[in-house]
Design a protein around this motif. Structure first.
Motif, PDB file in Angstrom:
ATOM      1  N   ARG A  79      23.256  10.401  -5.082  1.00  0.00           N
ATOM      2  CA  ARG A  79      23.807   8.896  -5.592  1.00  0.00           C
ATOM      3  C   ARG A  79      22.338   7.989  -5.592  1.00  0.00           C
ATOM      4  N   VAL A  80      22.367   7.396  -6.599  1.00  0.00           N
ATOM      5  CA  VAL A  80      21.034   6.518  -6.503  1.00  0.00           C
ATOM      6  C   VAL A  80      21.496   5.136  -5.873  1.00  0.00           C
ATOM      7  N   MET A  81      20.610   4.890  -4.993  1.00  0.00           N
ATOM      8  CA  MET A  81      20.914   3.980  -3.884  1.00  0.00           C
ATOM      9  C   MET A  81      20.388   2.484  -4.562  1.00  0.00           C
ATOM     10  N   PRO A  82      20.826   1.308  -4.110  1.00  0.00           N
ATOM     11  CA  PRO A  82      20.367   0.081  -4.667  1.00  0.00           C
ATOM     12  C   PRO A  82      18.758  -0.179  -4.568  1.00  0.00           C
ATOM     13  N   ASP A  83      18.237   0.438  -3.453  1.00  0.00           N
ATOM     14  CA  ASP A  83      16.855   0.064  -3.443  1.00  0.00           C
ATOM     15  C   ASP A  83      16.036   0.990  -4.375  1.00  0.00           C
ATOM     16  N   GLY A  84      16.408   2.147  -5.092  1.00  0.00           N
ATOM     17  CA  GLY A  84      15.943   2.903  -5.879  1.00  0.00           C
ATOM     18  C   GLY A  84      15.801   4.493  -5.209  1.00  0.00           C
ATOM     19  N   SER A  85      16.088   4.639  -4.103  1.00  0.00           N
ATOM     20  CA  SER A  85      15.997   5.860  -3.376  1.00  0.00           C
ATOM     21  C   SER A  85      17.300   6.321  -3.930  1.00  0.00           C
ATOM     22  N   TYR A  86      17.342   7.648  -3.249  1.00  0.00           N
ATOM     23  CA  TYR A  86      18.701   8.437  -3.467  1.00  0.00           C
ATOM     24  C   TYR A  86      19.011   9.275  -2.227  1.00  0.00           C
ATOM     25  N   GLU A  87      20.435   9.424  -2.090  1.00  0.00           N
ATOM     26  CA  GLU A  87      20.911  10.480  -1.262  1.00  0.00           C
ATOM     27  C   GLU A  87      21.896  11.567  -1.714  1.00  0.00           C
ATOM     28  N   GLU A  88      21.870  12.411  -0.958  1.00  0.00           N
ATOM     29  CA  GLU A  88      22.602  13.563  -1.641  1.00  0.00           C
ATOM     30  C   GLU A  88      23.988  13.490  -1.342  1.00  0.00           C
ATOM     31  N   ALA A  89      24.904  13.504  -2.289  1.00  0.00           N
ATOM     32  CA  ALA A  89      26.287  13.410  -2.185  1.00  0.00           C
ATOM     33  C   ALA A  89      26.916  14.686  -1.814  1.00  0.00           C
ATOM     34  N   TRP A  90      26.620  15.753  -2.588  1.00  0.00           N
ATOM     35  CA  TRP A  90      26.785  17.002  -2.181  1.00  0.00           C
ATOM     36  C   TRP A  90      25.942  18.229  -3.073  1.00  0.00           C
ATOM     37  N   ARG A  91      26.092  19.191  -2.445  1.00  0.00           N
ATOM     38  CA  ARG A  91      25.494  20.423  -3.098  1.00  0.00           C
ATOM     39  C   ARG A  91      26.110  21.705  -2.758  1.00  0.00           C
ATOM     40  N   GLU A  92      26.614  22.532  -3.801  1.00  0.00           N
ATOM     41  CA  GLU A  92      27.361  23.634  -3.560  1.00  0.00           C
ATOM     42  C   GLU A  92      27.152  24.681  -4.639  1.00  0.00           C
ATOM     43  N   ARG A  93      26.871  25.781  -3.901  1.00  0.00           N
ATOM     44  CA  ARG A  93      26.705  27.067  -4.750  1.00  0.00           C
ATOM     45  C   ARG A  93      27.672  27.331  -5.905  1.00  0.00           C
ATOM     46  N   ARG A  94      29.214  27.249  -5.306  1.00  0.00           N
ATOM     47  CA  ARG A  94      30.360  28.129  -6.185  1.00  0.00           C
ATOM     48  C   ARG A  94      30.960  26.962  -6.908  1.00  0.00           C
ATOM     49  N   VAL A  95      30.836  25.587  -6.930  1.00  0.00           N
ATOM     50  CA  VAL A  95      31.706  24.668  -7.254  1.00  0.00           C
ATOM     51  C   VAL A  95      31.407  24.744  -9.116  1.00  0.00           C
ATOM     52  N   ILE A  96      30.176  24.628  -9.473  1.00  0.00           N
ATOM     53  CA  ILE A  96      30.181  24.736 -11.022  1.00  0.00           C
ATOM     54  C   ILE A  96      28.681  25.471 -11.004  1.00  0.00           C
ATOM     55  N   ASP A  97      28.949  26.471 -12.005  1.00  0.00           N
ATOM     56  CA  ASP A  97      27.655  27.336 -12.630  1.00  0.00           C
ATOM     57  C   ASP A  97      27.684  27.270 -13.928  1.00  0.00           C
ATOM     58  N   SER A  98      26.960  26.372 -14.601  1.00  0.00           N
ATOM     59  CA  SER A  98      26.965  26.083 -15.920  1.00  0.00           C
ATOM     60  C   SER A  98      26.182  26.814 -16.703  1.00  0.00           C
ATOM     61  N   THR A  99      26.375  28.184 -17.008  1.00  0.00           N
ATOM     62  CA  THR A  99      25.575  29.177 -17.591  1.00  0.00           C
ATOM     63  C   THR A  99      25.412  28.981 -19.020  1.00  0.00           C
ATOM     64  N   TRP A 100      26.578  28.503 -19.773  1.00  0.00           N
ATOM     65  CA  TRP A 100      26.437  28.632 -21.195  1.00  0.00           C
ATOM     66  C   TRP A 100      26.626  27.197 -21.935  1.00  0.00           C
ATOM     67  N   ASN A 101      27.172  26.297 -21.349  1.00  0.00           N
ATOM     68  CA  ASN A 101      27.491  24.783 -21.903  1.00  0.00           C
ATOM     69  C   ASN A 101      26.793  23.912 -20.728  1.00  0.00           C
ATOM     70  N   ASN A 102      26.731  22.535 -21.661  1.00  0.00           N
ATOM     71  CA  ASN A 102      26.140  21.496 -21.001  1.00  0.00           C
ATOM     72  C   ASN A 102      27.579  20.894 -20.344  1.00  0.00           C
ATOM     73  N   VAL A 103      27.474  20.112 -19.111  1.00  0.00           N
ATOM     74  CA  VAL A 103      28.358  19.574 -18.716  1.00  0.00           C
ATOM     75  C   VAL A 103      28.843  18.246 -19.055  1.00  0.00           C
ATOM     76  N   ALA A 104      30.119  17.945 -19.294  1.00  0.00           N
ATOM     77  CA  ALA A 104      30.572  16.580 -19.812  1.00  0.00           C
ATOM     78  C   ALA A 104      31.099  15.655 -18.833  1.00  0.00           C
ATOM     79  N   TYR A 105      31.062  14.485 -18.290  1.00  0.00           N
ATOM     80  CA  TYR A 105      31.821  13.739 -17.578  1.00  0.00           C
ATOM     81  C   TYR A 105      33.396  13.436 -18.252  1.00  0.00           C
TER      82      TYR A 105
END
Length: 90
Positions: free
Chosen positions: A64-90
């Motif tokens: 998450r990009v914070m209002p002051d320009g810094s960031y905070e990690e929202a989440w990190r997960e090894r098994r949630v998405i592994d996009s080996t073949w295609n770009n991810v789309a929102y």
């Protein structure tokens, strides 16, 4: 938050740049366990969230990009998405 950003996902991780000057605002290490076979995708941006995914492992990272320009990690997960073949789309 009223700023323009350029997000680049390179062999070492996610990089946030000022698109006008090229200045690095911040970098987050996030790389594959097998650097010779990296399958990385373009960062996905929605509002103040930026997500990247890479294979093989470590999976996905969302910050998450914070209002002051810094960031905070929202989440990190090894098994949630592994996009080996295609770009991810929102």
């Amino acid at each position: 938050h009223g700023r323009r950003w350029l997000f680049v996902f390179d062999a070492f991780g996610l990089v946030a740049l000022d698109p006008d000057s090229g200045e690095v605002r911040w970098e987050i290490p996030f790389s594959s366990r097998a650097p010779d076979t990296v399958c990385a995708t373009s960062p996905v941006v929605h509002d103040d969230l930026v997500m990247v995914t890479i294979g093989p492992a470590p999976g996905a990272l969302c910050v998450r990009v914070m209002p002051d320009g810094s960031y905070e990690e929202a989440w990190r997960e090894r098994r949630v998405i592994d996009s080996t073949w295609n770009n991810v789309a929102y």
